[in-house]
Design a protein around this motif. Structure first.
Motif, PDB file in Angstrom:
ATOM      1  N   ARG B 222      29.607 -30.834 -80.913  1.00 43.23           N
ATOM      2  CA  ARG B 222      31.029 -30.136 -79.966  1.00 43.23           C
ATOM      3  C   ARG B 222      31.732 -29.099 -80.278  1.00 43.23           C
ATOM      4  O   ARG B 222      31.986 -28.359 -79.225  1.00 43.23           O
ATOM      5  CB  ARG B 222      31.754 -31.635 -79.876  1.00 43.23           C
ATOM      6  N   GLU B 223      31.944 -29.013 -81.446  1.00 44.87           N
ATOM      7  CA  GLU B 223      33.091 -27.867 -82.033  1.00 44.87           C
ATOM      8  C   GLU B 223      32.262 -26.628 -81.779  1.00 44.87           C
ATOM      9  O   GLU B 223      32.665 -25.471 -81.173  1.00 44.87           O
ATOM     10  CB  GLU B 223      33.075 -27.957 -83.546  1.00 44.87           C
ATOM     11  N   LEU B 224      31.063 -26.512 -81.918  1.00 45.19           N
ATOM     12  CA  LEU B 224      29.952 -25.274 -81.648  1.00 45.19           C
ATOM     13  C   LEU B 224      30.033 -25.117 -80.069  1.00 45.19           C
ATOM     14  O   LEU B 224      30.170 -23.936 -79.594  1.00 45.19           O
ATOM     15  CB  LEU B 224      28.852 -25.411 -82.336  1.00 45.19           C
ATOM     16  N   GLN B 225      29.934 -26.275 -79.416  1.00 44.31           N
ATOM     17  CA  GLN B 225      29.790 -26.297 -77.864  1.00 44.31           C
ATOM     18  C   GLN B 225      31.147 -25.546 -77.419  1.00 44.31           C
ATOM     19  O   GLN B 225      30.924 -24.678 -76.694  1.00 44.31           O
ATOM     20  CB  GLN B 225      29.759 -27.410 -77.305  1.00 44.31           C
ATOM     21  N   VAL B 228      31.066 -21.769 -78.147  1.00 49.32           N
ATOM     22  CA  VAL B 228      30.367 -20.965 -77.096  1.00 49.32           C
ATOM     23  C   VAL B 228      30.910 -20.959 -75.930  1.00 49.32           C
ATOM     24  O   VAL B 228      30.643 -19.816 -74.967  1.00 49.32           O
ATOM     25  CB  VAL B 228      28.800 -21.431 -77.434  1.00 49.32           C
ATOM     26  N   LEU B 229      31.327 -21.925 -75.284  1.00 46.31           N
ATOM     27  CA  LEU B 229      31.946 -22.014 -74.041  1.00 46.31           C
ATOM     28  C   LEU B 229      33.016 -21.234 -73.951  1.00 46.31           C
ATOM     29  O   LEU B 229      33.189 -20.340 -72.882  1.00 46.31           O
ATOM     30  CB  LEU B 229      32.557 -23.428 -73.477  1.00 46.31           C
ATOM     31  N   PHE B 252      32.447 -33.080 -72.142  1.00 52.97           N
ATOM     32  CA  PHE B 252      32.921 -33.583 -73.610  1.00 52.97           C
ATOM     33  C   PHE B 252      33.352 -32.357 -74.246  1.00 52.97           C
ATOM     34  O   PHE B 252      33.924 -32.542 -75.580  1.00 52.97           O
ATOM     35  CB  PHE B 252      31.626 -33.954 -74.210  1.00 52.97           C
ATOM     36  N   ALA B 253      33.725 -31.268 -73.650  1.00 56.19           N
ATOM     37  CA  ALA B 253      34.053 -30.074 -74.282  1.00 56.19           C
ATOM     38  C   ALA B 253      35.487 -29.843 -74.087  1.00 56.19           C
ATOM     39  O   ALA B 253      36.213 -30.052 -72.688  1.00 56.19           O
ATOM     40  CB  ALA B 253      33.229 -28.955 -74.166  1.00 56.19           C
ATOM     41  N   ASN B 254      36.467 -29.562 -74.805  1.00 54.52           N
ATOM     42  CA  ASN B 254      38.014 -29.399 -74.577  1.00 54.52           C
ATOM     43  C   ASN B 254      38.158 -28.294 -73.302  1.00 54.52           C
ATOM     44  O   ASN B 254      39.262 -28.384 -72.578  1.00 54.52           O
ATOM     45  CB  ASN B 254      38.827 -28.962 -75.584  1.00 54.52           C
ATOM     46  N   ILE B 255      37.369 -27.160 -73.463  1.00 50.06           N
ATOM     47  CA  ILE B 255      37.604 -26.098 -72.475  1.00 50.06           C
ATOM     48  C   ILE B 255      37.217 -26.070 -71.128  1.00 50.06           C
ATOM     49  O   ILE B 255      37.453 -25.187 -70.352  1.00 50.06           O
ATOM     50  CB  ILE B 255      36.900 -24.886 -73.112  1.00 50.06           C
TER      51      ILE B 255
END
Lengths: 186, 273
Positions: B222-225, B228-229, B252-255
């Protein structure tokens, strides 16, 4: 023993649809644990497999990183391998075919063996190749329970028979016995 | 019995690869990466993790070989035909408003998806004013992609996918077949620029109206997702589009709040402003 498992995983291929439907319809609405189904399917066609499988259970195809939840029925989506990560989330994988299949039952069983160990119950139904046999044996080696549909009752016996040939301690049960097992032992 | 890699050894391998070769796999999903490292070991007859570490430190050719094995290089033309139909019907007509269009295929593998995109653009009359940037971390993939050669065996599936995506032309017009391979026509490839780019360590290099990054996020934690986002957000023009794989999710990503959903099922998003 009641409460012995944290997950049920079911793999099937050719000839497994009708028995799987029977099994799903017989299961209680509110299972204590997640049920994860992996079927060999066509890869680039639109499909309503989840709906076809059961009139009574809502079956969803998980997305990547989705948490594996109790009381839910899941079906491996087309054209991905489905695995479970250590933090009990789904992981999809778009790597090479395994046993000519994607999703491959071996991939799912193997990850379930690693994450759930003795708390895993895996069931291998009718099919015409040997996918799932190795994974089922990994589940058993990790202390979990592996059931193969009695080949004599399977439309295609190759898949359950491969598991039975590959390792000891595979439970060989008919569909009726599998349903009973789930009712009384999980 | 199956060989396993302990958590400590796994970190050692990641660190050696990072320090020695500059590739950072720390944000990759562990289960699948471990499995692929084990598969590499068994194919190359490296029987212990100790041997693997020793050889990685001393043998750069082995590493080049290992990158081939541990990255997933599977791809198809017109994979998920409905996604391409949606691009055709809903996204390309919007892109047509720009005088010049720039599209980035991040993680293009051997190029099949970017060739598919070139066909869509050609059919929409947009190819000549579009620049396609196709990147991958694996140089071997890029070499292969640049040749435009695809095994003939795959074309039956690809033709089927193409028709399902709403393609109306004769698919065989887009390539020439020779022996066991086909060559994607030069006119489709001339707007494509293949180059090496690592989503983990490399940065923004241009501004795009559409970024396609499909079935890459599944290998990232998730951190890497999130990382990259953010990189994609910074690489998109205002209201630019981002397409992910149809089973990949931004929720599931904060961004995700910085993107709006254009098509939930086909995982097409848009930069908010």
């Amino acid at each position: 023993m009641k409460g012995a498992y944290d997950i049920i995983t079911i793999g099937g291929s050719a000839g497994s649809l009708s028995v799987l439907t029977m099994l799903l319809d017989a299961l209680p609405e509110n299972m204590r644990m997640p049920v994860v189904i992996v079927l060999h399917r066509l890869r680039n066609v639109e499909s309503e497999m989840g709906r076809l499988l059961s009139a009574t259970k809502k079956i969803r195809e998980p997305e990547d990183k989705e948490p594996v939840k109790d009381h839910h029925f899941y079906l491996a989506p087309q054209n991905y391998h489905l695995m479970i990560e250590a933090d009990k989330t789904f992981m999809l994988d778009y790597s090479e075919l395994v046993n000519y299949s994607r999703p491959a039952i071996d991939m799912t069983f193997s990850s379930v063996a690693e994450v759930y160990g003795h708390r895993a119950l895996c069931i291998l139904l009718s099919g015409a190749n040997k996918d799932g046999a190795e994974g089922l044996c990994e589940v058993i080696a990790a202390g979990g329970t592996g059931i193969a549909q009695d080949p004599q009752t399977a439309t295609f016996e190759a898949m359950p028979q491969s598991a039975i040939d590959l390792c000891r301690d595979v439970k060989i049960l008919t569909i009726e016995e599998i349903i009973k097992f789930i009712f009384f032992e999980t | 019995m199956k060989e396993d890699i302990s958590a400590v050894d796994f970190l050692d391998i990641i660190n050696i690869v990072k320090l020695q070769y500059g590739y950072d796999f720390a944000g990759y999903v562990q289960a699948s990466l471990k499995r692929r490292i084990l598969r590499f070991m068994s194919r190359t007859n490296i029987s212990t993790v100790f041997d693997l570490k020793h050889r990685l430190i001393n043998d750069s050719e082995l590493f080049t070989h290992m990158v081939q094995y541990i990255t997933v290089n599977v791809t198809e033309m017109f994979r998920d035909p409905r996604f391409y139909r949606t691009l055709r019907e809903e996204v390309l007509p919007k892109l047509a408003a720009y005088p010049n269009i720039k599209i980035w295929h991040a993680g293009c593998s051997t190029g099949e998806e970017v060739f598919s995109m070139a066909i869509l653009l050609q059919e929409a009359g947009l190819l000549s004013r579009t620049k396609l940037y196709a990147s991958d971390l694996n140089p071997m993939n890029l070499e292969k992609a640049a040749t435009g050669i695809i095994p003939l065996d795959n074309m039956k599936d690809y033709t089927y996918n193409y028709i399902q995506s709403g393609g109306l032309a004769d698919f065989s017009n887009y390539y020439t077949a020779r022996y066991d391979n086909v060559l994607i026509k030069k006119e489709l490839r001339k707007q494509i620029n293949f180059f090496q780019h690592n989503l983990v360590t490399d940065t923004v290099f241009n501004e795009f109206q559409l970024i396609c990054c499909r079935n890459v996020f599944i290998y990232f934690n998730r951190e890497l997702q999130n990382h990259v986002l953010q990189l994609f957000y910074d690489s998109l023009s205002s209201r630019g589009y981002l397409a992910m794989g149809i089973r990949e999710s931004m929720r599931f990503a904060n961004i995700h709040k910085q993107y709006e959903t254009v098509h939930a099922q086909e995982k097409i998003y848009r930069r908010k402003s």
